[in-house]
Design an enzyme around this catalytic site. Sequence first.
Site, PDB file in Angstrom:
ATOM      1  N   ARG A  54       0.840  -1.213   0.000  1.00  0.00           N
ATOM      2  CA  ARG A  54       0.000   0.000   0.000  1.00  0.00           C
ATOM      3  C   ARG A  54       0.867   1.251   0.000  1.00  0.00           C
ATOM      4  O   ARG A  54       0.561   2.238  -0.668  1.00  0.00           O
ATOM      5  CB  ARG A  54      -0.945  -0.027   1.214  1.00  0.00           C
ATOM      6  CG  ARG A  54      -1.965   1.089   1.188  1.00  0.00           C
ATOM      7  CD  ARG A  54      -3.039   0.895   2.241  1.00  0.00           C
ATOM      8  NE  ARG A  54      -2.529   1.012   3.594  1.00  0.00           N
ATOM      9  CZ  ARG A  54      -3.261   0.803   4.687  1.00  0.00           C
ATOM     10  NH1 ARG A  54      -4.532   0.440   4.572  1.00  0.00           N
ATOM     11  NH2 ARG A  54      -2.741   0.933   5.883  1.00  0.00           N
ATOM     12  N   LYS A 153      -2.413   6.761   1.559  1.00  0.00           N
ATOM     13  CA  LYS A 153      -2.220   7.068   2.979  1.00  0.00           C
ATOM     14  C   LYS A 153      -1.100   8.111   3.040  1.00  0.00           C
ATOM     15  O   LYS A 153       0.060   7.802   3.345  1.00  0.00           O
ATOM     16  CB  LYS A 153      -1.884   5.777   3.741  1.00  0.00           C
ATOM     17  CG  LYS A 153      -2.103   5.893   5.239  1.00  0.00           C
ATOM     18  CD  LYS A 153      -2.133   4.509   5.862  1.00  0.00           C
ATOM     19  CE  LYS A 153      -2.044   4.580   7.382  1.00  0.00           C
ATOM     20  NZ  LYS A 153      -3.122   5.302   8.045  1.00  0.00           N
ATOM     21  N   GLU A 186     -16.075   6.252   5.703  1.00  0.00           N
ATOM     22  CA  GLU A 186     -15.262   5.600   6.737  1.00  0.00           C
ATOM     23  C   GLU A 186     -15.169   6.570   7.906  1.00  0.00           C
ATOM     24  O   GLU A 186     -15.764   7.638   7.880  1.00  0.00           O
ATOM     25  CB  GLU A 186     -13.876   5.261   6.186  1.00  0.00           C
ATOM     26  CG  GLU A 186     -13.072   6.490   5.757  1.00  0.00           C
ATOM     27  CD  GLU A 186     -11.686   6.165   5.230  1.00  0.00           C
ATOM     28  OE1 GLU A 186     -11.135   5.120   5.608  1.00  0.00           O
ATOM     29  OE2 GLU A 186     -11.139   6.978   4.466  1.00  0.00           O
TER      30      GLU A 186
END
Length: 296
Positions: A54, A153, A186
């Site tokens: 990721r 992220k 989220e």
Amino acid sequence: MTEDVKIYLNGEFVGRDKARVSVFDQGILFGDGVFEGIRAYNSRVFKCAEHVDRLFQGAKALCLDIPMDKAQTIQIVTETCRVNGVRDGYIRLVVTRGIGDLGLLPLPAPAPTVFCIAASLTLYPMETYEKGMQVITAARRRNTAGCLDPQVKSLNYLNNILAKLEAHHAGAQEALMLNGEGLVTECAGDNVFIIKDGEILTPPVHLGILNGITRRTVIRLARDMGMSVRETEFTLFNVYGADECFLTGTAAEVAPVRLVDHRIIGNGGPGPVTRKIGSAFREYAQSHGTPIFPEE
Ligand code: PMP
């Protein structure tokens, strides 16, 4: 964190005093970089390859070339744990674009700054897992994929920090975030699941969420236990009317939700599906991951 902690910084392990980055680092000046929060359980780094993958995908989206390959990055994570004797803990892996010169255009590309910290973890209090947490809906909307894809992220976490502050100001622990259409995405630092009539529902990644590693693990574990999991759009109406609700994240693991915007969810405590998934996850995490001390 102990005083003699050793931090990985650009190829070496340094003490806390030497673990410094430049004021010209693009990570500090612009939040230009990517990071991962990773857990170690029982002398293994949980889902290390997935976290590293990721990180690399996020860096690719930012045109940031990480100066090592994925195998070397995994080594950095396990070595940071080993050097610090961390068997159970929380690891922060960060790659910034490196030292720039105050301008926005990161060209010629500087040498990225890479650091990794392995520490003990401050979890939500035990009460949160026994009673369930209180969540509010943030007025602030989640970044859209068209602006800054939440799948990255990135070090630019202000969208999440401001939502988390909204929760704190309201006396809650987490903030549910909606997208521009009012669909649930989220929480500030966790993914969200609801359970209705035996079916587990969670928003799909394309709505604008971080594709959480705990989320993915929980989806697989639930399906392996024969439960029905569907990635689907839903609104706050569905959250308020759910039988159960829980959040997932590397730090939170599987955290039951008791209250959303002052509505009690289901019976108010952690429901049977949440409990089952929570214990399956904790058991799984204890025995899966990259060994920190492979010779043992
Ligand atoms: N969403 C956001 C915005 C996050 O920052 C995180 C990680 N704290 C999560 C979801 C959960 O992702 P993971 O399970 O990979 O930790």
